[in-house]
Design an enzyme around this catalytic site. Structure first.
Site, PDB file in Angstrom:
ATOM      1  N   SER A 311       7.799  -3.333  -1.965  1.00 58.36           N
ATOM      2  CA  SER A 311       8.766  -2.371  -2.477  1.00 58.36           C
ATOM      3  C   SER A 311       9.039  -2.652  -3.949  1.00 58.36           C
ATOM      4  CB  SER A 311      10.077  -2.456  -1.691  1.00 58.36           C
ATOM      5  OG  SER A 311      10.894  -3.517  -2.180  1.00 58.36           O
ATOM      6  N   ASP A 312       9.683  -1.715  -4.611  1.00 64.71           N
ATOM      7  CA  ASP A 312      10.194  -1.994  -5.953  1.00 64.71           C
ATOM      8  C   ASP A 312      11.613  -2.530  -5.812  1.00 64.71           C
ATOM      9  OD1 ASP A 312      10.409  -2.199  -8.706  1.00 64.71           O
ATOM     10  OD2 ASP A 312       9.719  -0.171  -9.108  1.00 64.71           O
ATOM     11  N   TRP A 313      12.243  -2.774  -6.920  1.00 68.20           N
ATOM     12  CA  TRP A 313      13.537  -3.463  -7.046  1.00 68.20           C
ATOM     13  C   TRP A 313      14.615  -2.823  -6.166  1.00 68.20           C
ATOM     14  CZ3 TRP A 313      14.598  -7.794 -10.046  1.00 68.20           C
ATOM     15  CH2 TRP A 313      15.932  -8.073 -10.326  1.00 68.20           C
TER      16      TRP A 313
END
Length: 776
Positions: A311-313
């Site tokens: 995932s991203d942040w």
């Protein structure tokens, strides 16, 4: 006899029903798979879930963001032990606010690995945004950003950039980078335009392949201590936001998604990319972190890829907090993991782990799905050699921060900087020319490097490199006391990146009276992601006023653009004599700028995106043919409905290149399985040597869906001495001329195609229509 025939028919029917199995994107290695399964079989559910968790480094100590620059991050070993014991996390990310020295990175990652092995039996997988060099290693030389890499149109140069980045990052004991960025820069205002290569799918795909090979090497199953794992991002169509703002929704047809936005990721995966990062926002109303079709069906199953999706942040919790498709954080985890996310980037909390364990015990996430995700993470660690060699040490990297990488950074800048205007051949300058250097981008390193440069926003570059070379420094190194400097406008040291101060335009006007030429350095300050959102595409009002005032003096003005995206300059650009676009050329970029200005280097960059002329007339070069008369105005002087400032692929030189004899060597009449070979002669008819990118465009003349006006199909960078000529040959598979229809599948249709190199054109003819599947 009848029974035999019936049996044969049934067998044939069954064979026809079996879905063809695509060759694995990364070759299966039986020894690796046996080792992965052995490790997995010995793990508890909690340990498997822990492998899916990527925690922020700030959880283990003090953040140094905003404190004195000489302070180092202090690891709280007790907190590290407690978290590792309780949550058994498998990965760590980020730098603690700013870059660390390699001498600090080495023991920090080593300690985290030691604790991780104690509680999970496996070292951690440490990741960092090393997108244009070792961006979070203090004072490491930084390459130009990706937009420059594309402007070079030089595959070998780009691969070298990635390979040297890997060396520097591994010297810091970090094995994983979140790079390359493969979002197509098709929205001019998008603040991550500069992080991406280009608006064009083919150019981006070609550079993606080189970056992956440069980072990882040739064998993705066995990555040595001088290479790192790549993580192409942000899958996909992240840059297609309707608003032009970061992390906002995109609406893109399935045909365009498949043909253009999926293409670079497909190439990267087939080059061996070990991981992929997900788009933070949504596509067609579905957050990508929740999109089973895009994550599992298109990427994992469609490409038969056994890599890992991260995932991203904090974007899984955002399914609940921002996107409103989950009832709470636990529900968001269920949705994302079942959609295909294998690792959650969790910088703020670690609730992901116990909540996912609960979901498995409740039967809402299957044990098989957790096994699959953990298996992918473990496989990546094995391929990186981390199980046998958890750490790498600075002492084993003698070339670290040495002259070789600095020279490579300079060469990359020199080949990417693009000459866009040179009226009356005012450039190159004579060394005796009296010069006034003006503008907010003249005497600061920060905008040369851009974001992800020693810090997230790139706002400490001048502190990290107090002896770094600015454009002013580099011009003075050549012009000496013939060079004067008055800023006219400066960027504020703190606050929003657009904030300006010390405006004294009249001082610059007065100084211009005593010089021969004005070097006007305009553009943007550094920014990254959402803080870089803008409401106005025009370059700042102060900079426009400064430009107009200097043009009004009657002195020749050379505009030096230094910016991450093409800010509109049409209000004054006609009045300048020359334009040199630096993009974001890195730590060695200023010297490359000066060497081009004074003729030591012949510019050879070309525009990797369309530079817009008006805020309400935005387009890309591959727009639909019904949007223009023949093609776009600019590079080839054709009339057009859509008017742009500088077209994709446009770039000038100090010498002249002439094209002749464009011809089809093989495959003028072709079918889907054929090879097509095209040749063109190129001559340097000027008085000096130069590098030049030869671009091959081929477009469908008539199709069942509106064809694109132009499409880049290949390119080659050559170098010719004055008076020298060469033949450039291109070879491509006929199926590369296919397009994706409204059914989401590829089609190559009977009919004619137009070939274009420079102003020359020729024809190709497809003799037979062929329909393919979703991937070709």
């Amino acid at each position: 006899m009848k029974r035999i025939n019936l049996l044969a028919i049934m067998v044939l029917l069954c064979v026809g029903c079996v879905k063809s199995v695509r060759k694995p994107a990364i070759a299966t290695n039986k020894d690796i798979e046996r080792r992965v399964e052995r490790i997995l079989s010995q793990m508890t559910l909690e340990q498997k879930v822990g492998q899916m968790a990527e925690v922020g480094i700030d959880m283990f100590g003090n953040s140094i963001s905003g404190v004195a620059d000489d302070k180092e991050f202090v690891l709280n070993e007790q907190t590290l032990e407690q978290m590792a014991e309780k949550y058994k996390f498998g990965s760590v990310l980020n730098a603690p606010g700013k870059a660390l020295k390699a001498e600090s990175w080495n023991p920090l990652v080593e300690k985290i690995n030691e604790v991780s092995i104690r509680y999970t039996g496996l070292p951690t997988l440490y990741g960092i945004d090393a997108i244009h060099g070792a961006t979070y290693t203090w004072a490491s030389p930084l390459f130009p950003q990706e937009v420059n890499a594309a402007a070079s149109f030089n595959r070998e140069l780009v691969r070298n950039m990635a390979e040297m980045t890997a060396y520097e990052v591994r010297a810091s004991n970090i094995p994983w980078t979140y790079s390359p960025t493969l979002d197509l820069g098709r929205k001019a205002s998008w603040p991550r335009q500069w992080e991406s290569f280009s608006e064009d799918a083919y150019l981006t795909s070609q550079m993606a392949r080189q970056m992956v090979l440069g980072y990882q090497g040739e064998d993705p199953n066995h990555i040595d201590q001088y290479h790192i794992a790549s993580c192409p991002k942000h899958y996909m169509a992240y840059g297609m936001t309707n608003s032009g703002q970061d992390r906002t929704p995109a609406y893109v047809s399935i045909a365009e998604l498949r043909e253009k936005h999926f293409a670079p990721f497909k190439v990267a995966v087939e080059a061996g990319a070990l991981s992929i990062m997900v788009n933070s926002a949504s596509v067609n109303g579905i957050p990508t972190h929740a999109d089973y079709v895009l994550l599992t069906e298109w990427l994992k199953e469609g490409l038969n890829w056994d890599g890992m999706i991260v995932s991203d942040w904090a974007d899984i919790v955002n399914l609940y907090k921002r996107e409103k498709i989950a009832t709470d954080y636990k529900d968001a985890i269920r949705i994302a993991v079942n959609a295909g996310v294998d690792m959650s980037m969790i910088p703020y909390d670690i609730d992901f782990c116990p909540l996912l364990v609960e979901l498995v015990k409740e039967g809402k996430v299957s044990k098989e799905r957790v096994d699959d995700a953990a298996r992918r993470v473990i496989r990546m660690k094995v391929r990186l050699g981390l199980i046998d060699r958890p750490n790498t040490y600075l002492r084993d990297y003698p070339k670290f921060q040495g002259e070789e990488i600095r020279k490579a950074c300079y060469n990359a800048a020199a080949e990417s900087i693009t000459l866009l205007k040179n009226q009356d051949n005012i450039l190159p300058l004579d060394v005796k020319t009296k010069v006034l250097v003006v503008g907010p981008n003249a005497d600061t390193m920060r905008p040369l490097c851009g974001g992800w440069s020693y810090s997230w926003q790139g706002d400490i570059v001048d502190k990290v490199l107090p002896n770094g070379t600015t454009i002013l420094d580099a011009v003075r190194n050549i012009g000496g006391d013939r060079v004067k400097y008055i800023p006219g406008v400066e960027y504020a040291k703190k606050g929003n990146f657009e904030k300006e101060c010390n405006v004294d335009i009249q001082a610059a006007v007065r100084a211009a009276k005593g010089v021969d030429v004005v070097l006007l350095c305009l553009g943007e300050n550094s920014y990254c992601e959402t803080p870089g959102n803008i409401n106005d595409m025009a370059i700042s009002a102060n900079q426009q006023t400064l430009a107009k005032a200097l043009i009004a003096t009657g002195k020749p003005v050379v505009l030096i653009l230094n910016e991450g995206r093409g800010r509109i300059v049409s209000s004054f650009v006609d009045g300048v004599r020359a334009v040199l676009h630096t993009f974001l050329p890195g730590t060695e970029g200023a010297q490359a700028v000066a060497d081009i200005l004074y003729g030591k280097v012949n510019p050879s960059g070309r525009m990797p995106y369309t530079y817009q002329k008006y805020p309400n007339a935005m387009t890309t070069y591959d727009h639909k043919c019904s949007e223009s008369v023949d093609t776009m105005e600019g590079a080839y002087d054709y009339n057009a409905v859509v008017s742009v400032q500088w077209a994709f692929g446009y770039g000038l030189s100090y010498t002249n290149f002439e094209y002749s004899n464009l011809r089809v060597v093989e495959g003028e009449h072709f079918k889907a399985g054929d090879k097509i070979r095209i040749a063109v002669d190129v001559a340097n008819t000027g008085k000096r040597s130069g590098k030049h990118s030869v671009l091959l465009f081929i477009n469908d003349d008539v199709a069942s869906v509106i064809p694109d006006a132009r499409r880049l199909r290949d390119f080659d960078k050559i170098e010719l001495e004055a008076g020298q000529s060469t033949t450039v040959e291109f070879e491509l598979d006929a199926k590369e001329l296919a397009f994706v229809g409204q059914d989401g599948k590829w089609h190559l249709e009977e009919g004619s195609f137009t070939i274009q190199c420079d102003k020359l054109t020729a024809k190709l003819y497809c003799t037979e229509t062929e329909h393919f599947g979703e991937n070709i």
